[in-house]
Design an enzyme around this catalytic site. Structure first.
Site, mmCIF file in Angstrom:
data_model
loop_
_atom_site.group_PDB
_atom_site.id
_atom_site.type_symbol
_atom_site.label_atom_id
_atom_site.label_comp_id
_atom_site.label_asym_id
_atom_site.label_seq_id
_atom_site.Cartn_x
_atom_site.Cartn_y
_atom_site.Cartn_z
ATOM 1 N N ASP A 159 0.863 -1.178 0.000
ATOM 2 C CA ASP A 159 0.000 0.000 0.000
ATOM 3 C C ASP A 159 0.904 1.234 0.000
ATOM 4 O O ASP A 159 1.521 1.560 1.010
ATOM 5 C CB ASP A 159 -0.907 0.014 1.233
ATOM 6 C CG ASP A 159 -1.998 -1.051 1.182
ATOM 7 O OD1 ASP A 159 -1.763 -2.115 0.577
ATOM 8 O OD2 ASP A 159 -3.070 -0.822 1.767
ATOM 9 N N LYS A 227 -6.875 3.202 -3.653
ATOM 10 C CA LYS A 227 -7.326 3.233 -2.254
ATOM 11 C C LYS A 227 -7.576 4.671 -1.842
ATOM 12 O O LYS A 227 -6.810 5.572 -2.192
ATOM 13 C CB LYS A 227 -6.246 2.579 -1.384
ATOM 14 C CG LYS A 227 -6.500 2.571 0.114
ATOM 15 C CD LYS A 227 -5.349 1.845 0.821
ATOM 16 C CE LYS A 227 -5.452 1.980 2.339
ATOM 17 N NZ LYS A 227 -4.324 1.303 3.030
ATOM 18 N N LYS A 263 -10.303 0.226 -2.733
ATOM 19 C CA LYS A 263 -10.255 0.001 -1.289
ATOM 20 C C LYS A 263 -10.569 1.297 -0.543
ATOM 21 O O LYS A 263 -9.734 2.193 -0.456
ATOM 22 C CB LYS A 263 -8.872 -0.516 -0.868
ATOM 23 C CG LYS A 263 -8.725 -0.731 0.644
ATOM 24 C CD LYS A 263 -7.342 -1.249 0.995
ATOM 25 C CE LYS A 263 -7.129 -1.317 2.503
ATOM 26 N NZ LYS A 263 -5.782 -1.826 2.870
#
Length: 327
Positions: A159, A227, A263
């Site tokens: 991430d 995300k 996400k």
């Protein structure tokens, strides 16, 4: 119009000029329409007969997360134990999709997962935040080393955070090149790669237009997931922002046939809120996206509420918060 613009850059040699032209040429987001659509989707309800399935789906989509400076090996082991067996009183409860930790704690998570780890034949991944999370304020060499170390330690997913300063200054090529470089750093010695989730930090991007631009930029650079947030900035995930990002991955799929995940992370704490996101995913990108490979919740406290709701369906009454582990 968006797809027509995208066709001009997909498969072509992207220069700073063409990339900037594409990003700035994207049509403006209809904020009123977006928020009204999100509000309408939020009113949808799920029948009682489908609620258990929805709750199980939510569990299976969670990245169980601990990202605090005070994190210890013991805390990560406890998190992993909960990921493997979320409700010790009910072994039918699904496992979560992944545990998300800082890079230096990846070896602890991998060891604690054992056979449950995805690389060992299990289903639970290890996600590591990298690239000077959460600020992203470090040199590219440091960011790449951060990523490579986590991958070498056994991370299945990285991430990363984009450089919001560069993006907001209009240096889109710099942001694009950094994502491409981090994607390359996700490659393992055997030629396989950890999946790359690109965090936009939508709360700092300020406008829907910027969220749209950053989403397209990340996807063009090779993101496997886009995300919303680090969870360290308010506002974090919101339904309108997530809806917008889902529309982008839907359009990308229509253009290329490729799938990119979404996400939302931060601020999603109740089953009721999570169900609204499930409805939004199904109605926007399609039910195919209700899969851990294409949609995740970045959360910690959400799992506890889902477990309490599952217990209510089983027993007919609500349990107290002490009936689930405290994260």
């Amino acid at each position: 119009m968006t797809l027509d613009l995208a066709r001009t850059v997909v498969g072509s040699e992207l220069s700073e000029r063409s990339l900037r032209g594409f990003v700035l040429g994207l049509p403006g987001v209809d904020a009123v329409g977006l928020e009204q659509r999100a509000a309408a989707l939020a009113t949808r309800s799920i029948k009682t007969s489908s609620k258990e399935r929805a709750l199980d789906t939510i569990v299976s989509l969670i990245d169980l997360t601990t990202l605090e400076g005070a994190d210890t090996a013991g805390k990560v082991r406890s998190l992993v134990a909960k990921a493997i067996l979320p409700d010790p009183a009910d072994p039918t409860c699904p496992q979560v999709a992944a545990v998300c930790v800082y890079g230096d704690l990846v070896p602890v998570a991998v060891e604690a997962l054992g056979a449950a780890h995805r690389q060992a034949g299990g289903t639970i991944g290890v996600a590591a935040v990298a690239t000077a999370f959460p600020s992203g304020r470090a040199s590219l060499n440091v960011k790449l080393a951060d990523t490579a170390d986590a991958v070498a330690a056994g991370a299945d997913e990285i991430d990363m955070v984009i450089d919001r300063g560069a993006f907001l200054s209009g240096r889109y090529g710099e942001v694009f090149d950094e994502i491409v470089a981090v994607k390359e750093a996700c490659r393992r010695a055997d030629g396989s790669s950890a999946h790359l989730k690109v965090i936009l930090e939508t709360g700092e991007l300020a406008t829907y237009d910027n969220v749209c631009r950053a989403s397209w930029l990340a996807i063009l650079a090779g993101a496997d997931f886009i995300k919303t947030s680090t969870g360290k900035v308010s506002p974090a995930a919101t339904l309108p922002v997530t809806l917008l990002m889902l529309e982008v991955v839907r359009d990308w799929h229509r253009l290329t046939g490729e799938t990119v995940g979404v996400k939302p992370a931060g601020g999603i704490r109740s089953s009721k809120d999570a169900v609204r996101y499930l409805v939004t995913v199904a109605e926007t990108a399609g039910e195919r996206w209700l899969d851990p490979h294409l949609f995740r919740f970045g959360a910690s406290s959400l799992l506890n509420d889902v477990l309490l709701q599952r217990q209510k369906l089983t027993t007919g009454h609500y349990s107290g918060a002490d009936y689930v582990t405290i994260d």
